[in-house]
Every structure is written in structure tokens, then in C-alpha cells.
Design an enzyme around this catalytic site. Sequence first.
Site, PDB file in Angstrom:
ATOM      1  N   ASP A 196     -72.881 -51.661  99.717  1.00  0.00           N
ATOM      2  CA  ASP A 196     -71.759 -52.210  99.275  1.00  0.00           C
ATOM      3  C   ASP A 196     -70.862 -51.214  99.060  1.00  0.00           C
ATOM      4  OD1 ASP A 196     -69.705 -54.001  98.575  1.00  0.00           O
ATOM      5  OD2 ASP A 196     -70.486 -54.774  96.861  1.00  0.00           O
ATOM      6  N   HIS A 204     -78.968 -45.404  90.865  1.00  0.00           N
ATOM      7  CA  HIS A 204     -78.885 -46.241  92.109  1.00  0.00           C
ATOM      8  C   HIS A 204     -78.317 -45.417  93.282  1.00  0.00           C
ATOM      9  CE1 HIS A 204     -78.332 -49.871  94.404  1.00  0.00           C
ATOM     10  NE2 HIS A 204     -77.173 -49.747  94.524  1.00  0.00           N
ATOM     11  N   ASP A 210     -82.411 -48.815  87.996  1.00  0.00           N
ATOM     12  CA  ASP A 210     -81.730 -47.809  88.486  1.00  0.00           C
ATOM     13  C   ASP A 210     -80.342 -47.865  87.932  1.00  0.00           C
ATOM     14  OD1 ASP A 210     -80.158 -49.471  89.954  1.00  0.00           O
ATOM     15  OD2 ASP A 210     -81.412 -48.949  91.990  1.00  0.00           O
ATOM     16  N   SER A 249     -79.203 -49.832  99.162  1.00  0.00           N
ATOM     17  CA  SER A 249     -78.772 -51.277  98.269  1.00  0.00           C
ATOM     18  C   SER A 249     -78.535 -52.377  99.037  1.00  0.00           C
ATOM     19  CB  SER A 249     -77.420 -50.545  97.738  1.00  0.00           C
ATOM     20  OG  SER A 249     -76.860 -51.417  96.727  1.00  0.00           O
ATOM     21  N   MET A 250     -77.491 -52.742  99.104  1.00  0.00           N
ATOM     22  CA  MET A 250     -77.160 -54.164  99.879  1.00  0.00           C
ATOM     23  C   MET A 250     -77.508 -53.950 101.295  1.00  0.00           C
ATOM     24  SD  MET A 250     -73.888 -56.531 100.069  1.00  0.00           S
ATOM     25  CE  MET A 250     -72.771 -55.624 101.011  1.00  0.00           C
TER      26      MET A 250
END
Length: 402
Positions: free
Chosen positions: A33, A382, A352, A189-190
Site C-alpha cells: 500500500d 514493516h 513488525d 505488505s498488501m
Amino acid sequence: MSRSGVWILVLISLMCLTLSSCRLSPVVLIPGDGGNQLEARLAKPSDPSGCPTSTSWYRLWLDVWQLRKGRLNCWAENIKLIFNKTSKTSSNVEGVFTRVPGWGDTSSMEYLDPSWSAWVLGDAGNYLHEMVEYLVKQGYTRGSDLRGAPYDFRFAPHSQHNYFKMLKSLIEEMYHSNGNTPVTIISHSMGGLFGLHFLQQQSQDWLDQHIHRFIPLNTPWTGAVLQLNTYASGYNMDISLIDPLVIREEQRSYETGVYILPLPSTWQDKHRVLVSTPAKNYTVMDYPQFFTDIGFPEGLDMMNNIVNLTPLTHPGVKTSCVYSVGVDTPVGFVYGDGFPDEQPRRILGDGDGTVSKESAEACRNFLTRDGDSVMVFRGPNHGAILKDKNVFSFITSQIGIY
């Protein structure tokens, strides 16, 4: 995977690279994202707020100077989406046109903001540059066997039909132009959910021929609790100069906002309180009331559009799920009487910093086939997982075709 197992894979990979006894799988990168640039052109009606109404193409995301006081309102107005309650679809604000630059390239993902201003602010625009540079040093070539698949990260998979069509064509092109070598998808991630969604839509024959491995990094498989803070009171990414209430409407407008919420269809503990206020506690079973109480009832319609959109089932290819722990991560929020317009106290757990351990490790529940693996790193947050040399070494062990 045991530590000894990882070292064996690394040693095999190094042997392949030095003895030319195996080929490197071409790599396509799917960002998370906000993980690639987004451009805009304005041709808006008159605006009494004083914001520009007409421009040529410019970088809408990321340009750190647009996030400063005095410009933030205009930026938030231009990047937000408008949800049509009748058609259940989202679109740009009238007079705002957007495009994703750099299809097939890594440039728009390496640096989100390549400007000197971003560099001064702690190299804030640097996203995938270190990983791309590492892969280049391993023998990859940008634009050939190392490609990027950027997308408009505001729209959830059900609105991304053209993107997934282009992604399939890109993978087929890479496969054929690299000696019919299966491709590895690396996501962050996403992007891991987007990758899973894409793979689930393909036939097994296509997957067997074209995909070597799927490597998702720090994926919010069952959602990120932090999103509840975003929807209730806005989230300024802990940048004190940004007023979270100014960007709250923009953040709420994204289809992907609800896509990465903890959802009742996948969240394991459906009765655990995630948001507490003096008047009410909210679990994943309380979204109808939650969205009403924060003054955003259309959020429920947006959520219903994406529930069960990406089931947490096997992607049909060998997968190495990678995530990090050891960083304080929001797992709940406590509000005072100012809910929802005040910032909450955070309840912290392991993860994270963005995705909780509980969500990141959910891949263990569906990656149960031979050739699947789960690798956990302690320490990187992250975003820092994209700059970690130990993570890079593990990736190297997974991209050789023996």
C-alpha cells in the site's frame, strides 16, 4: 524452517550462482500500500478553497512537500476517492485524472519520492531501492529478468481487473524472454494479498508452467489492527507535522482501507476487543455500529464489497512466507471521551510495527504443501524488511531453479 535448513538452502544457492549449475528465476515485484508512485493531472471546476484546479501531470504520491502544512488539504482532496452508494464503486474526485507510471519497471517503486527534499528527510522516498540493487548484484537486470508491477493502491482487487490482466501478460513475457524460465513473485505488505488473489485466479496448468515461487514479505493476511485507528481518528504515520484529522477523509475513502482491516471472515478471535471507548467496546463483529459511531456508515458497504474477496487458501504454487517480529505493534486502541476525533492510547503486542504477529503468521494455516516454507526474522520493522541483508540472503536461496 530450521536454521540449519536455511543455511543449506543458502549454500545451494551460492553453489548455483558460482558454478552455473542452475538458473535464476526472473523476478517480478508487487509493492504494498503506497509502495509506488502515482501521478495526477487536474482539470477541476473552480475551487473556493484556493487549491489549484488545472495542472499538467505531476507526482501525486509521493511528494513530501505536498504533505506540509498549507498544502496538505489540497493533496488530500486530490488523492481521495468518491464512493457511489448506488453502484458500490469508487472513482476519482471530479476533474482529477490519475495514472500509475513505470509499468514493468522498478523505478517508480525504488524511490517513491526521488527528490532532494525526501533525501533530506531521512531518505523518506526510498522504498525498494536496496532490494533491487541487491538483486542486480546477484546478476539480475532491470527491465529484463527484474520487473515491477506497480498499481493504483487505492483500489481493491475487485476494481483491478485490468491490472491483473497486465500482470499475467507481464509474467508470460518474462517467462518467454528468459528462456522459458518460471517467474518468482516477490511482494511486500498488501502486495502479498494482491499476489495471492492473482494466483488464485489462474489455472493450475498456467501456474505450473509460469510460476517458480511466491515470496510474500510482511503480509497482513488477516488484516492490520492499525487500520481501526486510521478509520476512527486518522493516522499520520507518527509524523507530528501532519494533522490526522485533515487526512482522515482521504484515508477512509480507499477501497484498500477496508481490504486490510481485520475482517470477521478471517480474524481468528472474533470476540477480542480491538477498540475500547467509554461508551462501547468494538470487536470485528461490531463493524456496523463502529462505522456508524465514527460517522462513516458507508464504510460498511465498502467492507461488504471485499469480504471473502481473497480467501486465505493455498495459491497453487510453492510459497515462502516471510515476516518479522520483535517490534512493538498496535493490537488494540483505547479512546477517551473525545472518540473518534482524538488519538487513542495504543495497546502493543508483537509484530513488525504495523502488522501483528498473529496476522503475519496466518500463512502457516494454508501453506501446508511440499515446497512451502515460513521464515521469521526478528528485528526489522514493516518497511525495514525490504532493506535487511539477512532477508536478502534468504530470498537468494529461493530464486534458483536447480
